[in-house]
Enzyme design. Sequence first.
Site, PDB file in Angstrom:
ATOM      1  N   GLY A  65     -25.703   2.730   0.896  1.00 55.68           N
ATOM      2  CA  GLY A  65     -24.839   3.427  -0.060  1.00 55.68           C
ATOM      3  C   GLY A  65     -25.262   3.187  -1.491  1.00 55.68           C
ATOM      4  O   GLY A  65     -25.652   2.076  -1.876  1.00 55.68           O
ATOM      5  N   GLY A 110     -23.246   4.460  -4.177  1.00 54.17           N
ATOM      6  CA  GLY A 110     -22.097   4.928  -4.949  1.00 54.17           C
ATOM      7  C   GLY A 110     -21.693   3.835  -5.920  1.00 54.17           C
ATOM      8  O   GLY A 110     -22.535   3.063  -6.396  1.00 54.17           O
ATOM      9  N   ASN A 111     -20.413   3.737  -6.194  1.00 49.15           N
ATOM     10  CA  ASN A 111     -19.924   2.744  -7.158  1.00 49.15           C
ATOM     11  C   ASN A 111     -20.355   1.334  -6.765  1.00 49.15           C
ATOM     12  O   ASN A 111     -20.956   0.607  -7.558  1.00 49.15           O
ATOM     13  CB  ASN A 111     -18.394   2.865  -7.242  1.00 49.15           C
ATOM     14  CG  ASN A 111     -17.782   1.845  -8.175  1.00 49.15           C
ATOM     15  OD1 ASN A 111     -17.703   0.673  -7.845  1.00 49.15           O
ATOM     16  ND2 ASN A 111     -17.387   2.275  -9.352  1.00 49.15           N
ATOM     17  N   VAL A 112     -20.073   0.947  -5.535  1.00 48.05           N
ATOM     18  CA  VAL A 112     -20.353  -0.429  -5.109  1.00 48.05           C
ATOM     19  C   VAL A 112     -21.860  -0.682  -4.989  1.00 48.05           C
ATOM     20  O   VAL A 112     -22.388  -1.677  -5.505  1.00 48.05           O
ATOM     21  CB  VAL A 112     -19.623  -0.720  -3.771  1.00 48.05           C
ATOM     22  CG1 VAL A 112     -20.002  -2.095  -3.241  1.00 48.05           C
ATOM     23  CG2 VAL A 112     -18.116  -0.620  -3.957  1.00 48.05           C
ATOM     24  N   GLY A 113     -22.556   0.226  -4.316  1.00 52.93           N
ATOM     25  CA  GLY A 113     -23.998   0.040  -4.090  1.00 52.93           C
ATOM     26  C   GLY A 113     -24.806  -0.032  -5.377  1.00 52.93           C
ATOM     27  O   GLY A 113     -25.688  -0.902  -5.519  1.00 52.93           O
ATOM     28  N   LYS A 167       0.868  -1.173   0.000  1.00 52.09           N
ATOM     29  CA  LYS A 167       0.000   0.000   0.000  1.00 52.09           C
ATOM     30  C   LYS A 167       0.904   1.222   0.000  1.00 52.09           C
ATOM     31  O   LYS A 167       2.049   1.151   0.465  1.00 52.09           O
ATOM     32  CB  LYS A 167      -0.865  -0.003   1.269  1.00 52.09           C
ATOM     33  CG  LYS A 167      -2.057   0.911   1.205  1.00 52.09           C
ATOM     34  CD  LYS A 167      -3.284   0.220   0.653  1.00 52.09           C
ATOM     35  CE  LYS A 167      -4.450   1.186   0.553  1.00 52.09           C
ATOM     36  NZ  LYS A 167      -5.672   0.508   0.099  1.00 52.09           N
TER      37      LYS A 167
HETATM   38  P1  NAD Z   1     -18.485   5.903  -3.459  1.00 54.71           P
HETATM   39  O1  NAD Z   1     -17.782   7.126  -2.998  1.00 54.71           O
HETATM   40  O2  NAD Z   1     -18.678   5.665  -4.903  1.00 54.71           O
HETATM   41  O3  NAD Z   1     -19.920   5.810  -2.768  1.00 54.71           O
HETATM   42  C1  NAD Z   1     -20.122   5.986  -1.401  1.00 54.71           C
HETATM   43  C2  NAD Z   1     -21.610   6.049  -1.148  1.00 54.71           C
HETATM   44  O4  NAD Z   1     -21.804   6.170   0.243  1.00 54.71           O
HETATM   45  C3  NAD Z   1     -22.328   7.220  -1.786  1.00 54.71           C
HETATM   46  O5  NAD Z   1     -23.500   6.789  -2.417  1.00 54.71           O
HETATM   47  C4  NAD Z   1     -22.745   8.049  -0.590  1.00 54.71           C
HETATM   48  O6  NAD Z   1     -23.958   8.692  -0.796  1.00 54.71           O
HETATM   49  C5  NAD Z   1     -22.919   6.983   0.440  1.00 54.71           C
HETATM   50  N1  NAD Z   1     -22.961   7.503   1.805  1.00 54.71           N
HETATM   51  C6  NAD Z   1     -22.245   8.509   2.342  1.00 54.71           C
HETATM   52  N2  NAD Z   1     -22.671   8.735   3.604  1.00 54.71           N
HETATM   53  C7  NAD Z   1     -23.658   7.843   3.839  1.00 54.71           C
HETATM   54  C8  NAD Z   1     -24.509   7.611   4.940  1.00 54.71           C
HETATM   55  N3  NAD Z   1     -24.435   8.338   6.052  1.00 54.71           N
HETATM   56  N4  NAD Z   1     -25.435   6.618   4.851  1.00 54.71           N
HETATM   57  C9  NAD Z   1     -25.535   5.887   3.727  1.00 54.71           C
HETATM   58  N5  NAD Z   1     -24.777   6.086   2.648  1.00 54.71           N
HETATM   59  C10 NAD Z   1     -23.849   7.069   2.718  1.00 54.71           C
HETATM   60  O7  NAD Z   1     -17.679   4.710  -2.765  1.00 54.71           O
HETATM   61  P2  NAD Z   1     -17.576   3.196  -3.272  1.00 54.71           P
HETATM   62  O8  NAD Z   1     -16.471   3.089  -4.250  1.00 54.71           O
HETATM   63  O9  NAD Z   1     -18.927   2.709  -3.613  1.00 54.71           O
HETATM   64  O10 NAD Z   1     -17.044   2.486  -1.939  1.00 54.71           O
HETATM   65  C11 NAD Z   1     -17.908   2.159  -0.864  1.00 54.71           C
HETATM   66  C12 NAD Z   1     -17.186   1.244   0.098  1.00 54.71           C
HETATM   67  O11 NAD Z   1     -16.743   0.077  -0.572  1.00 54.71           O
HETATM   68  C13 NAD Z   1     -15.940   1.818   0.772  1.00 54.71           C
HETATM   69  O12 NAD Z   1     -15.828   1.238   2.057  1.00 54.71           O
HETATM   70  C14 NAD Z   1     -14.813   1.282  -0.092  1.00 54.71           C
HETATM   71  O13 NAD Z   1     -13.586   1.224   0.620  1.00 54.71           O
HETATM   72  C15 NAD Z   1     -15.340  -0.094  -0.380  1.00 54.71           C
HETATM   73  N6  NAD Z   1     -14.752  -0.715  -1.575  1.00 54.71           N
HETATM   74  C16 NAD Z   1     -14.872  -0.147  -2.814  1.00 54.71           C
HETATM   75  C17 NAD Z   1     -14.313  -0.756  -3.920  1.00 54.71           C
HETATM   76  C18 NAD Z   1     -14.482  -0.185  -5.316  1.00 54.71           C
HETATM   77  O14 NAD Z   1     -14.058  -0.843  -6.271  1.00 54.71           O
HETATM   78  N7  NAD Z   1     -15.077   0.961  -5.489  1.00 54.71           N
HETATM   79  C19 NAD Z   1     -13.604  -1.966  -3.758  1.00 54.71           C
HETATM   80  C20 NAD Z   1     -13.508  -2.547  -2.495  1.00 54.71           C
HETATM   81  C21 NAD Z   1     -14.089  -1.903  -1.407  1.00 54.71           C
END
Ligand code: NAD
Length: 365
Positions: free
Chosen positions: A176, A178-181, A74
């Site tokens: 959530g 975002g990307n994952v949700g 990392k």
């Molecule tokens: P993102 O920034 O695309 O989305 C984050 C989401 O969280 C947004 O929709 C935001 O509205 C929501 N959020 C913020 N505050 C909130 C709250 N109080 N209640 C509910 N939702 C809330 O992030 P992401 O890439 O989707 O990542 C989300 C998680 O998954 C993180 O923990 C990240 O470390 C983990 N993760 C992501 C990836 C990836 O490929 N993107 C891979 C492994 C792990």
Amino acid sequence: MSIKNDEFGPERVIEVYDQKTGMWGVLVVDNTARGPGKGGMRFVPDVTTEEVFGLARAMTWKNALAEIPFGGAKSGIRGDPKTVNKEAFIRAFARKIKPFIPDYYIGGPDMNTTEKEMAIFADEVGTPLAATGKPSSIGGLPHELGSTGFGVYCATLVAAGFVNIDLNKLTVAIEGFGNVGTFTMKYLTDKGIDVVAVSDSKGTIYNENGLDFENLLDTKSKKGTVTAYKDGKILSAEDLFKLNVNVLIPGARPNVIHAKNVNDVKAQIIVEAANIPMEYEIEKVLMKKGKMVIPDFVANAGGVISSYCEWRGYNEKEMFKIVEEKIINNTELVLNKTVGNDTRAAALAIAKERVSDAMSKRGWK
Ligand code: NAD
């Protein structure tokens, strides 16, 4: 600095400073027995060597469990991305750690670094092998393709199958959007599974008959929040964790399930899409109640598997196939090896065994 070495690492801790830009950064290569150290590059004002080591160690286990030929590493760059010259910092960091790339370190996006920074980093090092998560225009497979959400969906299907829940009757709540949700919901709804609740920072939208994915996506992009979705009840963001659903998917923030709300969790299966959505002690409370927890580094490994595919030059279609195979196999393996519901202990034991085996074969122990 107070990092205690153990039988696994870290192998290299490299702190760098660039006199011209004032950039301070750190690279921790934890263990390379299974391959070059792979892990994201975070860009935050308060990053520390200890923090980066903790994340590098987590990558050692994650990559081993995902069964990709990468070790764990990392990196971190200290600076406020809003005020410093981000590109100059990334380029300075790339020049300083270039001797270790790609044999010991391969970068990837993390907090405040995206496909754009990965392109700059690879450009400065002089090889596309320096980082994954690059833009597709330069041969990358960016996270925006949704590999992590797709993997979470695959893990959810395995988990539901394991406890014999009929997929037609399955109900899911996702924290959530975002990307994952979003991608998790997309693949679940494509399969005909009812996602009944989704939250974002403004609150939760809930409809016991299921939410429409395209409509929700459109609402979020036009109105900025899922709570503007017309056909549902608005609840608080916190209420999502208490809903009476089969599967709960925390997919946004860390430590959302804690001592105060753990006893309110009604879902039988918790699939951890976010990193560390609860501490191990809290997971154990759920496990003791007979609930199934699919740990973060099992469920959300789609992203690192996609990174490996990018590094090998695979295309998008090949990547999705490999993510599917690996997430399904590894989730099944973890569930089959689990004793007394402690899925995290089983997953960690598998990862450690794989790393130890590679170390033995190399004559490192
Ligand atoms: P993102 O920034 O695309 O989305 C984050 C989401 O969280 C947004 O929709 C935001 O509205 C929501 N959020 C913020 N505050 C909130 C709250 N109080 N209640 C509910 N939702 C809330 O992030 P992401 O890439 O989707 O990542 C989300 C998680 O998954 C993180 O923990 C990240 O470390 C983990 N993760 C992501 C990836 C990836 O490929 N993107 C891979 C492994 C792990």
